[in-house]
Scaffold this motif. Structure first.
Motif, PDB file in Angstrom:
ATOM      1  N   TYR A   1       0.697  -1.358   0.064  1.00  0.00           N
ATOM      2  CA  TYR A   1      -0.112   0.001   0.155  1.00  0.00           C
ATOM      3  C   TYR A   1       0.815   1.400  -0.134  1.00  0.00           C
ATOM      4  N   ALA A   2       0.636   2.114  -0.712  1.00  0.00           N
ATOM      5  CA  ALA A   2       1.358   3.459  -0.869  1.00  0.00           C
ATOM      6  C   ALA A   2       2.640   3.272  -1.137  1.00  0.00           C
ATOM      7  N   TRP A   3       3.081   2.290  -2.205  1.00  0.00           N
ATOM      8  CA  TRP A   3       4.254   2.168  -2.446  1.00  0.00           C
ATOM      9  C   TRP A   3       5.163   3.097  -3.226  1.00  0.00           C
ATOM     10  N   ASP A   4       4.603   3.856  -4.015  1.00  0.00           N
ATOM     11  CA  ASP A   4       5.060   4.799  -5.006  1.00  0.00           C
ATOM     12  C   ASP A   4       5.885   5.970  -4.023  1.00  0.00           C
ATOM     13  N   ASN A   5       6.950   6.558  -4.442  1.00  0.00           N
ATOM     14  CA  ASN A   5       7.713   7.769  -3.732  1.00  0.00           C
ATOM     15  C   ASN A   5       6.636   8.720  -3.578  1.00  0.00           C
ATOM     16  N   ALA A   6       5.835   9.211  -4.489  1.00  0.00           N
ATOM     17  CA  ALA A   6       4.771  10.200  -4.074  1.00  0.00           C
ATOM     18  C   ALA A   6       3.374   9.612  -4.231  1.00  0.00           C
ATOM     19  N   ALA A   7       3.271   8.615  -3.402  1.00  0.00           N
ATOM     20  CA  ALA A   7       1.979   7.942  -3.173  1.00  0.00           C
ATOM     21  C   ALA A   7       1.178   8.773  -2.196  1.00  0.00           C
ATOM     22  N   THR A   8      -0.406   8.569  -2.549  1.00  0.00           N
ATOM     23  CA  THR A   8      -1.334   9.290  -1.876  1.00  0.00           C
ATOM     24  C   THR A   8      -2.301   8.295  -1.288  1.00  0.00           C
ATOM     25  N   GLY A   9      -2.573   8.149  -0.129  1.00  0.00           N
ATOM     26  CA  GLY A   9      -3.529   6.991   0.286  1.00  0.00           C
ATOM     27  C   GLY A   9      -4.714   7.710   0.633  1.00  0.00           C
ATOM     28  N   SER A  10      -5.830   6.871   0.952  1.00  0.00           N
ATOM     29  CA  SER A  10      -7.356   7.487   1.207  1.00  0.00           C
ATOM     30  C   SER A  10      -7.987   6.616   2.178  1.00  0.00           C
ATOM     31  N   LEU A  11      -6.998   5.784   3.030  1.00  0.00           N
ATOM     32  CA  LEU A  11      -7.556   4.912   3.924  1.00  0.00           C
ATOM     33  C   LEU A  11      -7.425   5.283   5.469  1.00  0.00           C
ATOM     34  N   TYR A  12      -8.392   5.628   6.365  1.00  0.00           N
ATOM     35  CA  TYR A  12      -8.244   5.960   7.549  1.00  0.00           C
ATOM     36  C   TYR A  12      -8.984   5.349   8.428  1.00  0.00           C
ATOM     37  N   ASN A  13      -8.758   5.402   9.799  1.00  0.00           N
ATOM     38  CA  ASN A  13      -9.366   4.788  10.915  1.00  0.00           C
ATOM     39  C   ASN A  13     -10.723   5.992  11.357  1.00  0.00           C
ATOM     40  N   ALA A  14     -11.317   5.752  12.406  1.00  0.00           N
ATOM     41  CA  ALA A  14     -12.375   6.582  12.827  1.00  0.00           C
ATOM     42  C   ALA A  14     -11.838   7.777  13.679  1.00  0.00           C
ATOM     43  N   ALA A  15     -10.613   7.848  14.164  1.00  0.00           N
ATOM     44  CA  ALA A  15      -9.680   8.917  14.522  1.00  0.00           C
ATOM     45  C   ALA A  15      -9.206   9.677  13.611  1.00  0.00           C
ATOM     46  N   GLY A  16      -9.426   9.535  12.335  1.00  0.00           N
ATOM     47  CA  GLY A  16      -8.967  10.308  11.337  1.00  0.00           C
ATOM     48  C   GLY A  16      -7.465  10.288  11.109  1.00  0.00           C
ATOM     49  N   LEU A  17      -6.881   9.085  11.240  1.00  0.00           N
ATOM     50  CA  LEU A  17      -5.586   8.902  11.029  1.00  0.00           C
ATOM     51  C   LEU A  17      -5.304   7.862   9.967  1.00  0.00           C
ATOM     52  N   PRO A  18      -4.364   8.198   8.955  1.00  0.00           N
ATOM     53  CA  PRO A  18      -4.291   7.432   7.842  1.00  0.00           C
ATOM     54  C   PRO A  18      -3.369   6.184   7.975  1.00  0.00           C
ATOM     55  N   VAL A  19      -3.442   5.339   7.200  1.00  0.00           N
ATOM     56  CA  VAL A  19      -2.892   4.216   7.112  1.00  0.00           C
ATOM     57  C   VAL A  19      -1.468   4.361   6.173  1.00  0.00           C
ATOM     58  N   GLY A  20      -0.331   4.225   6.735  1.00  0.00           N
ATOM     59  CA  GLY A  20       0.970   4.191   6.233  1.00  0.00           C
ATOM     60  C   GLY A  20       1.390   3.373   5.508  1.00  0.00           C
ATOM     61  N   THR A  21       2.451   3.508   4.343  1.00  0.00           N
ATOM     62  CA  THR A  21       3.137   2.618   3.628  1.00  0.00           C
ATOM     63  C   THR A  21       3.238   1.211   4.370  1.00  0.00           C
ATOM     64  N   PHE A  22       2.679   0.153   3.605  1.00  0.00           N
ATOM     65  CA  PHE A  22       3.374  -1.158   4.128  1.00  0.00           C
ATOM     66  C   PHE A  22       3.428  -2.288   2.928  1.00  0.00           C
ATOM     67  N   THR A  23       3.980  -3.483   3.022  1.00  0.00           N
ATOM     68  CA  THR A  23       4.005  -4.342   2.445  1.00  0.00           C
ATOM     69  C   THR A  23       3.949  -5.698   3.003  1.00  0.00           C
ATOM     70  N   SER A  24       3.388  -6.733   2.550  1.00  0.00           N
ATOM     71  CA  SER A  24       3.444  -8.288   3.274  1.00  0.00           C
ATOM     72  C   SER A  24       4.451  -8.860   3.076  1.00  0.00           C
ATOM     73  N   GLU A  25       5.498  -8.287   2.311  1.00  0.00           N
ATOM     74  CA  GLU A  25       6.811  -9.204   1.728  1.00  0.00           C
ATOM     75  C   GLU A  25       7.612  -8.968   2.993  1.00  0.00           C
ATOM     76  N   ASN A  26       8.253 -10.255   2.976  1.00  0.00           N
ATOM     77  CA  ASN A  26       9.317 -10.128   4.336  1.00  0.00           C
ATOM     78  C   ASN A  26      10.553  -9.183   3.921  1.00  0.00           C
ATOM     79  N   THR A  27      11.066  -9.419   2.686  1.00  0.00           N
ATOM     80  CA  THR A  27      12.141  -8.553   2.358  1.00  0.00           C
ATOM     81  C   THR A  27      12.089  -7.881   0.979  1.00  0.00           C
ATOM     82  N   PRO A  28      11.416  -6.653   1.109  1.00  0.00           N
ATOM     83  CA  PRO A  28      10.905  -5.980  -0.102  1.00  0.00           C
ATOM     84  C   PRO A  28      12.385  -5.773  -1.075  1.00  0.00           C
ATOM     85  N   GLU A  29      12.223  -5.684  -2.302  1.00  0.00           N
ATOM     86  CA  GLU A  29      13.353  -5.519  -3.162  1.00  0.00           C
ATOM     87  C   GLU A  29      13.139  -4.249  -3.937  1.00  0.00           C
ATOM     88  N   PHE A  30      13.860  -3.525  -4.145  1.00  0.00           N
ATOM     89  CA  PHE A  30      13.757  -1.996  -5.172  1.00  0.00           C
ATOM     90  C   PHE A  30      14.793  -2.051  -6.271  1.00  0.00           C
TER      91      PHE A  30
END
Length: 180
Positions: free
Chosen positions: A151-180
């Protein structure tokens, strides 16, 4: 060394920034993983950044999020400060279900974007996502047997997912060792 016990460490996750040299998704995900260390908190800033300046102009939002973390962690006030954070992913037929911590009232501000999925080949494609309670179900027709989500992996990513407190989800990956 300071005889102060476990000092808290509060920090801001790097926001969205256009940069051809860096891999901000990897760096932001490493920052997220540092939350596994005791007495840490992170202010997600992906929603207040400026893609043309690595330092968010909205310092008030960043400061308020760090303030809430300090008040909860250090002053024993019950203040919502934690953004939804990736907990685990489970398989569903042709899709993945992404589970989050701190996901009460999960909602999207606008179209739910910034999710990508991949199969065993680690070739990520944009995914269709829908909120289902405190989880998000992601799929893409190009990936018949999804294994990984990010989620939100691009350098200039914009997300739209928030919790009830109005706090956004940050970048994550489910991969153990992401490669670039």
């Amino acid at each position: 060394h300071f005889a102060q016990g476990d000092l808290p460490f509060l920090y801001a996750q790097i926001s969205s920034f256009i940069s051809p040299q860096e891999h901000w998704g990897v760096i932001r995900d490493a920052q997220r993983r540092a939350l596994s260390l005791r007495n840490t908190a992170m202010a997600v800033t992906i929603d207040v950044g400026n893609p043309h300046n690595v330092h968010p102009a909205d310092k008030q939002a960043v400061g308020a999020r760090l303030n809430h973390a300090a008040r909860d962690m250090d002053y024993d006030e019950k203040v919502a400060y934690a953004s939804p954070s990736f907990r685990q992913v489970t398989n569903e037929p042709g899709a993945l279900r992404v589970w989050f911590n701190h996901a009460k009232g999960l909602t999207s501000r606008g179209k739910l974007t910034a999710f990508e999925i991949a199969g065993e080949d680690h070739k990520f494609v944009p995914a269709k996502a829908k909120i289902d309670g405190e989880a998000v179900v992601v799929s893409a027709p190009e990936v018949q047997w999804p294994v990984y989500v990010r989620y939100a992996w691009d350098n200039a990513a914009t997300g739209s997912l928030y919790n009830a407190a109005g706090l956004p989800v940050g970048t994550f990956t489910s991969e153990n060792t992401p490669e670039f």
